[in-house]
Design a protein around this motif. Structure first.
Motif, PDB file in Angstrom:
ATOM      1  N   ARG A  70       0.770  -1.128  -0.036  1.00 49.52           N
ATOM      2  CA  ARG A  70       0.059  -0.150   0.077  1.00 49.52           C
ATOM      3  C   ARG A  70       0.801   1.198  -0.080  1.00 49.52           C
ATOM      4  O   ARG A  70       0.543   2.244  -0.792  1.00 49.52           O
ATOM      5  CB  ARG A  70      -0.914   0.179   1.224  1.00 49.52           C
ATOM      6  CG  ARG A  70      -1.849   1.171   1.033  1.00 49.52           C
ATOM      7  CD  ARG A  70      -3.200   1.221   2.268  1.00 49.52           C
ATOM      8  NE  ARG A  70      -2.449   1.146   3.560  1.00 49.52           N
ATOM      9  CZ  ARG A  70      -2.538   0.083   4.562  1.00 49.52           C
ATOM     10  NH1 ARG A  70      -2.957  -0.877   4.055  1.00 49.52           N
ATOM     11  NH2 ARG A  70      -1.734   0.556   5.739  1.00 49.52           N
ATOM     12  N   LEU A  71       1.860   1.144   0.766  1.00 52.76           N
ATOM     13  CA  LEU A  71       2.796   2.571   0.835  1.00 52.76           C
ATOM     14  C   LEU A  71       3.335   2.580  -0.536  1.00 52.76           C
ATOM     15  O   LEU A  71       3.622   3.678  -1.087  1.00 52.76           O
ATOM     16  CB  LEU A  71       4.044   2.192   1.993  1.00 52.76           C
ATOM     17  CG  LEU A  71       3.229   2.299   3.466  1.00 52.76           C
ATOM     18  CD1 LEU A  71       4.579   1.960   4.151  1.00 52.76           C
ATOM     19  CD2 LEU A  71       3.042   3.942   3.573  1.00 52.76           C
ATOM     20  N   LEU A  72       3.962   1.503  -1.097  1.00 54.76           N
ATOM     21  CA  LEU A  72       4.636   1.730  -2.449  1.00 54.76           C
ATOM     22  C   LEU A  72       3.617   2.225  -3.345  1.00 54.76           C
ATOM     23  O   LEU A  72       3.867   3.230  -4.504  1.00 54.76           O
ATOM     24  CB  LEU A  72       5.117   0.368  -2.906  1.00 54.76           C
ATOM     25  CG  LEU A  72       6.429  -0.043  -2.082  1.00 54.76           C
ATOM     26  CD1 LEU A  72       6.828  -1.310  -2.541  1.00 54.76           C
ATOM     27  CD2 LEU A  72       7.530   0.973  -2.232  1.00 54.76           C
ATOM     28  N   ARG A  73       2.284   1.621  -3.342  1.00 57.66           N
ATOM     29  CA  ARG A  73       1.509   1.970  -4.357  1.00 57.66           C
ATOM     30  C   ARG A  73       0.887   3.544  -4.195  1.00 57.66           C
ATOM     31  O   ARG A  73       0.990   4.394  -5.223  1.00 57.66           O
ATOM     32  CB  ARG A  73       0.079   1.229  -4.202  1.00 57.66           C
ATOM     33  CG  ARG A  73      -1.040   1.635  -5.120  1.00 57.66           C
ATOM     34  CD  ARG A  73      -2.016   0.461  -5.276  1.00 57.66           C
ATOM     35  NE  ARG A  73      -2.774   0.621  -3.794  1.00 57.66           N
ATOM     36  CZ  ARG A  73      -2.680  -0.345  -2.850  1.00 57.66           C
ATOM     37  NH1 ARG A  73      -2.337  -1.457  -3.307  1.00 57.66           N
ATOM     38  NH2 ARG A  73      -3.155  -0.440  -1.615  1.00 57.66           N
ATOM     39  N   GLU A  74       0.962   4.134  -2.918  1.00 56.67           N
ATOM     40  CA  GLU A  74       0.700   5.489  -2.584  1.00 56.67           C
ATOM     41  C   GLU A  74       1.753   6.413  -3.002  1.00 56.67           C
ATOM     42  O   GLU A  74       1.300   7.414  -3.562  1.00 56.67           O
ATOM     43  CB  GLU A  74       0.155   5.623  -1.273  1.00 56.67           C
ATOM     44  CG  GLU A  74      -1.245   4.931  -0.944  1.00 56.67           C
ATOM     45  CD  GLU A  74      -1.667   4.867   0.713  1.00 56.67           C
ATOM     46  OE1 GLU A  74      -0.736   5.423   1.629  1.00 56.67           O
ATOM     47  OE2 GLU A  74      -2.772   4.721   0.984  1.00 56.67           O
TER      48      GLU A  74
END
Length: 287
Positions: A70-74
């Motif tokens: 999720r952090l990488l996607r955001e």
């Protein structure tokens, strides 16, 4: 915890192999292993069970994996959003103007910007010069077209463009001065005046014009709306001194003023000589 460490962790988790994961992120295997070990040290937990045949995530690794994804996607979405903003694909532009600004065709400029960059949201605010200065200082506006007088700009503001406009007197077609083409300020003294009352800019410039000439005016109407001022003049209720472009469009009789002719100064003002906003820079390119 750094994004690159999370990226390396996810690569290992998805490939189940350090060598293949290192190839996917274009690192040496030793550099990838060091990055994962640094992340494990920071978290205080082992993220993988390393065997001779495979690499399996531990309970801590399985817990971290969805958060890392999720952090990488955001982060990728944030980069894309900033890129769209910097390219002019999206953005906002807040422009202010005094009511009497006619030195440039502002509606046409805003329409051009919208056609070229439909994703930029434009807000326009009409106010007095003093109010526009305040809105610039507090970053409520990106740019503002203001009317100036002899006083310097407030600290922290700079003029990106300047414009000058001749000032003329206007009277109704049936007025006693309707046959006069040119006069000095003293020639207007016998007649009642209609004053455009908008503070800094046109009002203070006109006031200074008559003070320098030593002429006292009998101001019988004070209005803050230029259309109302023109209607009052049109009905023969007095004389007004206004910018020539406005006078020309009004259809009223124009009287040149000597010596001079006198003029007023307008400016496009901003907080920085090189605005950080892409939308503001794109607008400036149209001027």
């Amino acid at each position: 915890m750094e994004l690159r460490q999370l990226r390396h962790f996810v690569a290992v988790a998805e490939h189940g192999h350090f060598t293949r994961a290192a190839e996917s992120v274009h690192l040496s295997q030793s550099a990838l292993s060091a990055s994962v070990r640094a992340l494990e040290h920071e978290l205080g937990a082992s993220l993988f069970e390393r065997t001779t045949r495979s690499v399996l995530p531990t309970a801590a690794g399985r817990t971290l994996y969805p958060y890392a994804q999720r952090l990488l996607r955001e982060a990728a979405e944030a980069r894309a959003a900033v890129a769209r903003l910097e390219s002019g694909e999206t953005g906002t532009l807040a422009v202010g103007t005094v009511q009497t600004f006619r030195a440039a065709d502002l509606p046409s400029l805003l329409a051009q910007l919208h056609r070229a960059h439909p994703g930029i949201e434009v807000a326009l605010r009409e106010a007095t010069t003093t109010e526009l200065f305040d809105a610039l200082v507090t970053a409520e506006l990106d740019l503002a077209f203001v009317a100036l007088d002899a006083r310097p700009l407030p600290p922290g503001l700079v003029a990106l463009r300047t414009y000058t406009e001749e000032l003329v007197a206007v009277v109704a077609p049936g007025h006693r001065l309707a046959a006069v083409a040119e006069t000095d300020p003293a020639g207007l003294q016998p007649y009642p005046f209609i004053e455009f009352e908008a503070g800094t800019g046109l009002q203070t410039t006109v006031d200074a014009l008559f003070v320098r000439a030593g002429v006292h005016r009998d101001v019988t109407f004070r209005v803050g709306d230029m259309d109302r001022l023109l209607d009052l003049v049109r009905h023969g209720l007095g004389v007004a001194v206004i910018p020539e472009p406005i006078a020309r469009r009004s259809g009223l009789h124009r009287i040149g003023l000597r010596p001079g002719p006198p003029h007023r100064t307008l400016a496009l003002v901003c907080r920085d000589p090189a605005p950080s906003s892409t939308a503001a820079r794109l607008f400036l390119d149209l001027l």
